[in-house]
Design a protein around this motif. Sequence first.
Motif, mmCIF file in Angstrom:
data_model
loop_
_atom_site.group_PDB
_atom_site.id
_atom_site.type_symbol
_atom_site.label_atom_id
_atom_site.label_comp_id
_atom_site.label_asym_id
_atom_site.label_seq_id
_atom_site.Cartn_x
_atom_site.Cartn_y
_atom_site.Cartn_z
ATOM 1 N N GLU A 180 0.850 -1.106 -0.058
ATOM 2 C CA GLU A 180 0.058 0.026 -0.151
ATOM 3 C C GLU A 180 0.839 1.195 0.021
ATOM 4 O O GLU A 180 2.157 1.039 0.414
ATOM 5 C CB GLU A 180 -0.907 0.144 1.126
ATOM 6 N N PHE A 181 0.237 2.319 -0.589
ATOM 7 C CA PHE A 181 1.126 3.791 -0.653
ATOM 8 C C PHE A 181 0.072 4.721 -0.144
ATOM 9 O O PHE A 181 -1.222 4.659 -0.690
ATOM 10 C CB PHE A 181 1.557 3.786 -2.066
ATOM 11 N N THR A 183 0.533 7.843 -1.113
ATOM 12 C CA THR A 183 0.306 8.702 -2.394
ATOM 13 C C THR A 183 0.840 8.211 -3.778
ATOM 14 O O THR A 183 1.608 7.282 -3.662
ATOM 15 C CB THR A 183 0.968 10.236 -2.225
ATOM 16 N N VAL A 184 0.442 8.811 -4.662
ATOM 17 C CA VAL A 184 0.917 8.285 -6.005
ATOM 18 C C VAL A 184 2.586 8.528 -6.296
ATOM 19 O O VAL A 184 3.135 7.578 -6.798
ATOM 20 C CB VAL A 184 -0.076 8.705 -7.289
ATOM 21 N N LEU A 185 2.869 9.439 -5.845
ATOM 22 C CA LEU A 185 4.356 9.812 -5.662
ATOM 23 C C LEU A 185 5.073 8.927 -4.931
ATOM 24 O O LEU A 185 6.028 8.321 -5.565
ATOM 25 C CB LEU A 185 4.611 11.126 -5.393
ATOM 26 N N ASP A 186 4.578 8.085 -4.135
ATOM 27 C CA ASP A 186 5.171 7.236 -3.253
ATOM 28 C C ASP A 186 5.479 5.691 -4.131
ATOM 29 O O ASP A 186 6.360 5.194 -4.156
ATOM 30 C CB ASP A 186 4.411 6.719 -2.110
ATOM 31 N N VAL A 187 4.373 5.665 -4.983
ATOM 32 C CA VAL A 187 4.341 4.506 -5.987
ATOM 33 C C VAL A 187 5.501 4.742 -6.641
ATOM 34 O O VAL A 187 6.215 3.859 -7.083
ATOM 35 C CB VAL A 187 3.092 4.437 -6.617
ATOM 36 N N GLU A 188 5.684 5.751 -7.480
ATOM 37 C CA GLU A 188 6.698 6.206 -8.370
ATOM 38 C C GLU A 188 7.955 6.025 -7.801
ATOM 39 O O GLU A 188 9.209 5.670 -8.450
ATOM 40 C CB GLU A 188 6.603 7.755 -9.069
ATOM 41 N N GLN A 189 8.170 6.639 -6.407
ATOM 42 C CA GLN A 189 9.397 6.558 -5.771
ATOM 43 C C GLN A 189 9.900 5.161 -5.397
ATOM 44 O O GLN A 189 10.901 4.454 -5.430
ATOM 45 C CB GLN A 189 9.468 7.325 -4.544
ATOM 46 N N ALA A 190 8.967 4.322 -4.898
ATOM 47 C CA ALA A 190 9.214 2.846 -4.768
ATOM 48 C C ALA A 190 9.466 2.096 -5.861
ATOM 49 O O ALA A 190 10.460 1.236 -5.883
ATOM 50 C CB ALA A 190 7.703 2.244 -4.158
ATOM 51 N N LEU A 191 8.970 2.263 -7.042
ATOM 52 C CA LEU A 191 9.443 1.701 -8.487
ATOM 53 C C LEU A 191 10.810 2.010 -8.755
ATOM 54 O O LEU A 191 11.711 1.291 -9.355
ATOM 55 C CB LEU A 191 8.471 2.120 -9.648
ATOM 56 N N LEU A 243 -3.658 1.030 -10.453
ATOM 57 C CA LEU A 243 -3.599 1.466 -9.092
ATOM 58 C C LEU A 243 -5.309 1.816 -8.639
ATOM 59 O O LEU A 243 -5.934 2.341 -9.652
ATOM 60 C CB LEU A 243 -2.768 2.889 -8.804
ATOM 61 N N ARG A 244 -5.473 1.792 -7.400
ATOM 62 C CA ARG A 244 -6.845 1.801 -6.983
ATOM 63 C C ARG A 244 -6.521 2.529 -5.477
ATOM 64 O O ARG A 244 -5.830 2.192 -4.773
ATOM 65 C CB ARG A 244 -7.768 0.710 -6.845
ATOM 66 N N TYR A 245 -7.733 3.575 -5.480
ATOM 67 C CA TYR A 245 -7.575 4.373 -3.855
ATOM 68 C C TYR A 245 -8.717 3.960 -3.260
ATOM 69 O O TYR A 245 -9.838 4.058 -3.737
ATOM 70 C CB TYR A 245 -7.772 5.877 -4.356
ATOM 71 N N ASP A 246 -8.617 3.439 -1.767
ATOM 72 C CA ASP A 246 -9.731 2.754 -1.309
ATOM 73 C C ASP A 246 -10.198 4.014 -0.203
ATOM 74 O O ASP A 246 -10.902 3.449 0.589
ATOM 75 C CB ASP A 246 -9.288 1.503 -0.456
ATOM 76 N N GLY A 247 -9.942 5.142 -0.391
ATOM 77 C CA GLY A 247 -10.151 6.321 0.562
ATOM 78 C C GLY A 247 -9.014 6.362 1.908
ATOM 79 O O GLY A 247 -9.123 7.458 2.536
ATOM 80 N N ARG A 301 -3.453 1.128 -3.774
ATOM 81 C CA ARG A 301 -3.191 -0.120 -3.722
ATOM 82 C C ARG A 301 -3.184 -0.672 -5.177
ATOM 83 O O ARG A 301 -4.021 -0.100 -5.896
ATOM 84 C CB ARG A 301 -4.027 -1.421 -2.914
ATOM 85 N N TYR A 302 -2.411 -1.529 -5.658
ATOM 86 C CA TYR A 302 -2.287 -2.370 -6.778
ATOM 87 C C TYR A 302 -3.495 -3.225 -6.685
ATOM 88 O O TYR A 302 -3.620 -4.195 -5.621
ATOM 89 C CB TYR A 302 -1.161 -2.961 -7.147
ATOM 90 N N LEU A 303 -3.978 -3.456 -7.829
ATOM 91 C CA LEU A 303 -5.138 -4.480 -8.039
ATOM 92 C C LEU A 303 -4.503 -5.909 -8.456
ATOM 93 O O LEU A 303 -5.214 -6.735 -8.178
ATOM 94 C CB LEU A 303 -6.044 -4.119 -9.348
#
Length: 254
Positions: free
Chosen positions: A134-135, A137-145, A160-164, A168-170
């Motif tokens: 889980e992340f 922000t989307v920026l956190d996703v980019e940085q993790a990759l 990617l999906r935001y659950d509120g 998270r990745y599907l």
Amino acid sequence: MQRKTLQVGGQTLSYLDNERAGPTLICLHGHFGCAAMFSFMQHVHDGRLLLLDQRGHGLSEHFPTYRTDDYVDDLAALIAHEQISDPALLGHSLGGINAYTFAARYGNVSRLIIEDIGTEVDCSNEWVLKLPREFATVLDVEQALAAIGMDFEPYFTESLRYDGLKWRYLFDYDGMVVSQRQMNGDHWPQWDAITCPILLLHGTKSWASNTANILAMKERNPNTSLLIYEGAGHTLHDECRERFCADVKNFIGN
């Protein structure tokens, strides 16, 4: 497009359907992708368009097995469920292998478009296990990759999906590792058995396929038309969208 579901072995597959009349084109994404990555094909194909979230991806459930035979059986179930005859198939990467394996096994395919995948595959998806689940922000996703040496490809955004609370990745993390292991190997028997017209697309800077293998595919199956994208990588439909659309439209004839 309308979101629909299909039950396979007691589990759910999800797909998109534009519900148009006319010849059917079914699009199959690659690992980590989802049906929505081919939504732009609505503006390319004038007939019916079906976009499948393959097992373990998108809004389809995570399944216990990820063999090529499983993916092919899922596609067969979709075609039977929608009562389609002789669809055209477009597959990218994992989806390409599933598409040409289906064509070899069943034969009821009018045309086959294979985007940048060969018949000799040796790759690894082990890197995905290094990603958080889980992340914030989307920026956190980019940085993790970036931290594990991966580019933030468009399909990583589309899945990617935001659950509120968190992003998270599907896709099924563990399933992607198993799926790639199952996909690796020699697929020449399937390729040699295909009898319908084939459009094979290849990027010369692809990490997933090599030019020597792609050229051999053209030579071994006389039904193959090959188009090479000089300087392009693995995701031709994103990197070279305008050309990709024109090439596919010309091949499927609408």
